[in-house]
Design a protein around this motif. Structure first.
Motif, PDB file in Angstrom:
ATOM      1  N   GLU A  84       0.927  -1.515   0.097  1.00 51.44           N
ATOM      2  CA  GLU A  84       0.119  -0.118   0.047  1.00 51.44           C
ATOM      3  C   GLU A  84       0.735   1.249  -0.053  1.00 51.44           C
ATOM      4  OE1 GLU A  84      -2.945  -0.132   3.248  1.00 51.44           O
ATOM      5  OE2 GLU A  84      -3.370  -2.313   2.694  1.00 51.44           O
ATOM      6  N   VAL A  85       2.175   1.101   0.479  1.00 55.79           N
ATOM      7  CA  VAL A  85       3.099   2.158   0.445  1.00 55.79           C
ATOM      8  C   VAL A  85       4.357   1.779  -0.024  1.00 55.79           C
ATOM      9  CG1 VAL A  85       1.859   3.286   2.545  1.00 55.79           C
ATOM     10  CG2 VAL A  85       3.744   1.797   2.847  1.00 55.79           C
ATOM     11  N   ASN A  86       5.007   2.770  -0.769  1.00 57.04           N
ATOM     12  CA  ASN A  86       6.291   2.698  -1.185  1.00 57.04           C
ATOM     13  C   ASN A  86       7.353   2.890  -0.213  1.00 57.04           C
ATOM     14  OD1 ASN A  86       5.591   1.575  -3.724  1.00 57.04           O
ATOM     15  ND2 ASN A  86       5.207   3.838  -4.236  1.00 57.04           N
ATOM     16  N   PRO A  87       8.703   2.304  -0.370  1.00 57.02           N
ATOM     17  CA  PRO A  87       9.717   2.700   0.563  1.00 57.02           C
ATOM     18  C   PRO A  87      10.199   4.103   0.430  1.00 57.02           C
ATOM     19  CG  PRO A  87      10.113   0.431  -0.506  1.00 57.02           C
ATOM     20  CD  PRO A  87       8.886   1.253  -1.069  1.00 57.02           C
ATOM     21  N   THR A  88       9.923   4.700  -0.713  1.00 52.30           N
ATOM     22  CA  THR A  88      10.507   6.003  -1.111  1.00 52.30           C
ATOM     23  C   THR A  88       9.445   7.039  -0.815  1.00 52.30           C
ATOM     24  OG1 THR A  88       9.811   5.703  -3.397  1.00 52.30           O
ATOM     25  CG2 THR A  88      12.130   5.144  -2.723  1.00 52.30           C
ATOM     26  N   ASP A  89       8.049   6.687  -0.227  1.00 51.18           N
ATOM     27  CA  ASP A  89       7.019   7.554   0.150  1.00 51.18           C
ATOM     28  C   ASP A  89       7.545   8.509   1.347  1.00 51.18           C
ATOM     29  OD1 ASP A  89       5.445   6.684  -2.123  1.00 51.18           O
ATOM     30  OD2 ASP A  89       3.967   5.448  -0.813  1.00 51.18           O
ATOM     31  N   LYS A  90       6.992   9.436   1.691  1.00 53.86           N
ATOM     32  CA  LYS A  90       7.255  10.018   2.658  1.00 53.86           C
ATOM     33  C   LYS A  90       6.343   9.750   3.980  1.00 53.86           C
ATOM     34  CE  LYS A  90       9.098  14.142   0.492  1.00 53.86           C
ATOM     35  NZ  LYS A  90       8.910  15.255  -0.117  1.00 53.86           N
ATOM     36  N   ILE A  91       6.865   9.775   5.096  1.00 54.67           N
ATOM     37  CA  ILE A  91       6.205   9.350   6.192  1.00 54.67           C
ATOM     38  C   ILE A  91       4.887  10.107   6.503  1.00 54.67           C
ATOM     39  CG2 ILE A  91       7.153  10.694   8.070  1.00 54.67           C
ATOM     40  CD1 ILE A  91       6.842   7.035   8.227  1.00 54.67           C
ATOM     41  N   SER A  92       4.673  11.273   5.963  1.00 60.71           N
ATOM     42  CA  SER A  92       3.516  12.227   6.213  1.00 60.71           C
ATOM     43  C   SER A  92       2.277  11.572   5.426  1.00 60.71           C
ATOM     44  CB  SER A  92       3.613  13.456   5.462  1.00 60.71           C
ATOM     45  OG  SER A  92       4.094  13.538   4.334  1.00 60.71           O
ATOM     46  N   ALA A  93       2.607  10.741   4.425  1.00 63.55           N
ATOM     47  CA  ALA A  93       1.359  10.019   3.826  1.00 63.55           C
ATOM     48  C   ALA A  93       0.904   8.718   4.540  1.00 63.55           C
ATOM     49  CB  ALA A  93       2.032   9.217   2.436  1.00 63.55           C
ATOM     50  N   CYS A  94       1.426   8.471   5.726  1.00 60.83           N
ATOM     51  CA  CYS A  94       1.048   7.278   6.556  1.00 60.83           C
ATOM     52  C   CYS A  94       0.731   7.918   8.058  1.00 60.83           C
ATOM     53  CB  CYS A  94       2.187   6.146   6.508  1.00 60.83           C
ATOM     54  SG  CYS A  94       2.342   5.580   4.850  1.00 60.83           S
ATOM     55  N   MET A  95       1.031   8.978   8.360  1.00 65.30           N
ATOM     56  CA  MET A  95       0.804   9.391   9.771  1.00 65.30           C
ATOM     57  C   MET A  95      -0.634   9.560  10.017  1.00 65.30           C
ATOM     58  SD  MET A  95       2.083  13.238  10.055  1.00 65.30           S
ATOM     59  CE  MET A  95       1.201  14.585   9.453  1.00 65.30           C
TER      60      MET A  95
END
Length: 157
Positions: A84-95
């Motif tokens: 659902e998320v990529n290792p290169t996504d920013k943490i703000s997308a999952c917080m």
């Protein structure tokens, strides 16, 4: 008049909070220093750092070091494993973002001087507590109910 006595199989009586903590405050928990992510941290690096430090919930900070929300590490890991998320996504997308409206969601300030009985009450309806300085400018630590349990067992209460 008949008096009924109830006998419990519990070898240790449950003590009320003031006796259980014997006047201890949050500072007495000896929590490790807070570890926070900037909102621009990459997910791969965030997971690596979280597991290195063995933290379950990590605060996320904005540009001016203001609290924006938090990341639950187990949820982040599940999202990564599920693709659902990529290792290169920013943490703000999952917080999980904090609701900053004091009218609809008042917050409780917890500092190093907060009694442990008050912290326990707070943790009955919250997964964790952010320990801040008195002006609420810096996150000093993160406390969970497991921290309280460890404190009581160390003290032998």
């Amino acid at each position: 008049m008949t008096t009924t006595v109830q006998i419990s199989n519990n070898p240790l009586p449950t003590l009320p909070p003031p006796e259980k903590y014997r006047g201890a405050v949050v500072e007495d928990l000896q929590l490790p220093p807070a570890f926070c992510f900037p909102r621009t941290e990459l997910i791969a690096h965030a997971i690596e750092l979280a597991y290195d430090r063995d933290f379950s919930h990590i605060p996320v900070l904005g540009k001016r070091r203001n609290l924006l929300g938090y990341v639950e590490v187990a949820t982040l890991k599940k999202k990564w494993e599920a693709g659902e998320v990529n290792p290169t996504d920013k943490i703000s997308a999952c917080m999980t973002k904090f609701n900053r409206s004091p009218r609809t969601n008042p917050y409780t300030v917890i500092t190093p001087d907060t009694p442990l009985a008050d912290l326990e009450s707070f943790l009955k309806s919250n997964v964790f507590a952010l320990i801040t300085d008195y002006e609420r400018k810096f996150v000093l630590g993160v406390a969970t109910s497991q921290d309280l349990e460890a404190f009581v067992s160390r003290r032998g209460s």
